[in-house]
Design a protein around this motif. Structure first.
Motif, PDB file in Angstrom:
ATOM      1  N   PRO A   7       0.794  -1.245   0.000  1.00 48.48           N
ATOM      2  CA  PRO A   7       0.000   0.000   0.000  1.00 48.48           C
ATOM      3  C   PRO A   7       0.817   1.282   0.000  1.00 48.48           C
ATOM      4  O   PRO A   7       0.285   2.361  -0.273  1.00 48.48           O
ATOM      5  N   ASN A   8       2.096   1.194   0.306  1.00 45.75           N
ATOM      6  CA  ASN A   8       2.993   2.343   0.225  1.00 45.75           C
ATOM      7  C   ASN A   8       2.481   3.537   1.032  1.00 45.75           C
ATOM      8  O   ASN A   8       2.352   4.654   0.540  1.00 45.75           O
ATOM      9  N   ILE A 146       3.787  -0.921   7.950  1.00 49.27           N
ATOM     10  CA  ILE A 146       3.758   0.407   7.328  1.00 49.27           C
ATOM     11  C   ILE A 146       5.167   0.826   6.906  1.00 49.27           C
ATOM     12  O   ILE A 146       5.356   1.432   5.846  1.00 49.27           O
ATOM     13  N   ASN A 147       6.164   0.473   7.707  1.00 47.89           N
ATOM     14  CA  ASN A 147       7.557   0.786   7.362  1.00 47.89           C
ATOM     15  C   ASN A 147       8.082  -0.070   6.216  1.00 47.89           C
ATOM     16  O   ASN A 147       9.153   0.200   5.672  1.00 47.89           O
ATOM     17  N   GLY A 148       7.350  -1.148   5.868  1.00 47.51           N
ATOM     18  CA  GLY A 148       7.807  -2.050   4.811  1.00 47.51           C
ATOM     19  C   GLY A 148       9.007  -2.873   5.230  1.00 47.51           C
ATOM     20  O   GLY A 148       9.779  -3.320   4.386  1.00 47.51           O
ATOM     21  N   GLU A 149       9.151  -3.128   6.545  1.00 52.46           N
ATOM     22  CA  GLU A 149      10.291  -3.872   7.067  1.00 52.46           C
ATOM     23  C   GLU A 149       9.827  -5.212   7.637  1.00 52.46           C
ATOM     24  O   GLU A 149       8.643  -5.424   7.878  1.00 52.46           O
ATOM     25  N   LEU A 150      10.771  -6.097   7.859  1.00 48.80           N
ATOM     26  CA  LEU A 150      10.488  -7.413   8.442  1.00 48.80           C
ATOM     27  C   LEU A 150       9.454  -8.182   7.622  1.00 48.80           C
ATOM     28  O   LEU A 150       8.598  -8.879   8.171  1.00 48.80           O
ATOM     29  N   PHE A 163       7.190  -5.949  -1.669  1.00 47.47           N
ATOM     30  CA  PHE A 163       7.553  -4.926  -0.692  1.00 47.47           C
ATOM     31  C   PHE A 163       8.707  -4.077  -1.221  1.00 47.47           C
ATOM     32  O   PHE A 163       9.593  -4.596  -1.906  1.00 47.47           O
ATOM     33  N   PRO A 164       8.712  -2.794  -0.910  1.00 44.30           N
ATOM     34  CA  PRO A 164       9.870  -1.973  -1.261  1.00 44.30           C
ATOM     35  C   PRO A 164      11.116  -2.551  -0.588  1.00 44.30           C
ATOM     36  O   PRO A 164      11.118  -2.827   0.615  1.00 44.30           O
ATOM     37  N   GLY A 165      12.140  -2.768  -1.338  1.00 46.66           N
ATOM     38  CA  GLY A 165      13.355  -3.347  -0.787  1.00 46.66           C
ATOM     39  C   GLY A 165      13.329  -4.858  -0.716  1.00 46.66           C
ATOM     40  O   GLY A 165      14.325  -5.475  -0.336  1.00 46.66           O
ATOM     41  N   GLY A 166      12.183  -5.456  -1.085  1.00 46.33           N
ATOM     42  CA  GLY A 166      12.072  -6.906  -1.032  1.00 46.33           C
ATOM     43  C   GLY A 166      12.223  -7.571  -2.381  1.00 46.33           C
ATOM     44  O   GLY A 166      11.955  -8.771  -2.506  1.00 46.33           O
TER      45      GLY A 166
END
Length: 268
Positions: A7-8, A146-150, A163-166
């Motif tokens: 969802p960015n 929301i942070n797009g982490e983990l 995911f961004p960065g994924g």
């Protein structure tokens, strides 16, 4: 099948000059507030006047313990070499990077020291607070999302997303799995049995809720780690387990030990 798109959501809710208010931080605040009101509700229910006298001070100690322990846990368990090379980044909690295992350990130690100093029953107090912990855990995982982490491992399930960065491949939204299991499910379990130690049940001495939390969280986290991408800088420990699984296994063992010791003490 076209994978779902992340969802960015902008991690920053709004800014006031150099001050950035982030969703991740807001989730911590909401978690602390939920715990505050739920703990106060239990204090009234159980007529635990001694804890009521020290409620505000203990809250402050525990909040500091969560933040400091969570950050140091991440530094030492997950990215020690990086932070030793960049020590000025250790306090930057707003950018993410918190370890619940570290927070939990510090929470228990800080609570024990405070209770001992102020002559409070540690196990009674711990049960009251720990019954509320899953609320903050569930909210924190939403902050991770929301942070797009983990994010999770590569998957072809219909709800997998990029995911961004994924990379370009769809992945499990494992943060949401954790939010549901470690947050909603674990809270329902603990909240439904929270009164048992106060009913003088031989099999539920004070400390049982704390033990049940350690066992429940550890087991659920071990399961979810099978869907979560291992931390790149850590990978697998002993070639088989993620760091999260290893630390969660120790939590399960600690929970079982606490329950057995409390049962034994209660029997006498």
């Amino acid at each position: 099948m076209t994978p779902l798109s992340f969802p960015n959501i902008d991690p920053i809710i709004f800014s006031l000059g150099p001050l950035h208010v982030r969703w991740y931080g807001l989730m911590y605040v909401l978690g602390f507030l939920a715990s505050y009101f739920l703990v106060r509700k239990q204090i009234r229910e159980y007529h635990y006047d001694r804890l009521a006298e020290h409620f505000e001070n203990l809250n402050l100690v525990l909040i500091l313990g969560v933040v400091v322990g969570g950050r140091l846990g991440y530094v030492f368990f997950y990215n020690f070499s990086y932070y030793m090379a960049h020590p000025l980044e250790i306090p930057a909690t707003w950018s993410g990077g918190m370890s619940f295992h570290g927070a939990c350990l510090t929470l228990l130690i800080a609570g024990w020291v405070f209770c001992r100093k102020n002559k409070l029953d540690f196990w009674k107090s711990a049960d009251i607070y720990i019954a509320t912990l899953p609320v903050g855990l569930g909210l924190g995982r939403i902050g991770n999302f929301i942070n797009g982490e983990l994010y999770g491992r590569v998957s072809d399930l219909p709800w997998a997303m990029t995911f961004p960065g994924g990379g370009p491949f769809p992945r499990h939204p494992s943060q949401l799995y954790e939010s549901v299991l470690e947050g909603v499910v674990l809270f329902i379990i603990l909240w439904s049995v929270r009164k048992r130690p106060w009913q003088q049940n031989h099999y539920w001495p004070h400390g049982s809720i704390t033990a049940l939390f350690l066992i429940g969280y550890g087991c659920l986290r071990i399961v979810v780690e099978n869907f979560r991408e291992p931390d790149q800088q850590v990978g697998y420990v002993i070639g088989l387990f993620t760091m999260g699984q290893l630390l969660s296994g120790l939590m399960v063992g600690s929970g079982l030990l606490i329950w057995l010791l409390r049962l034994k003490r209660n029997a006498h």
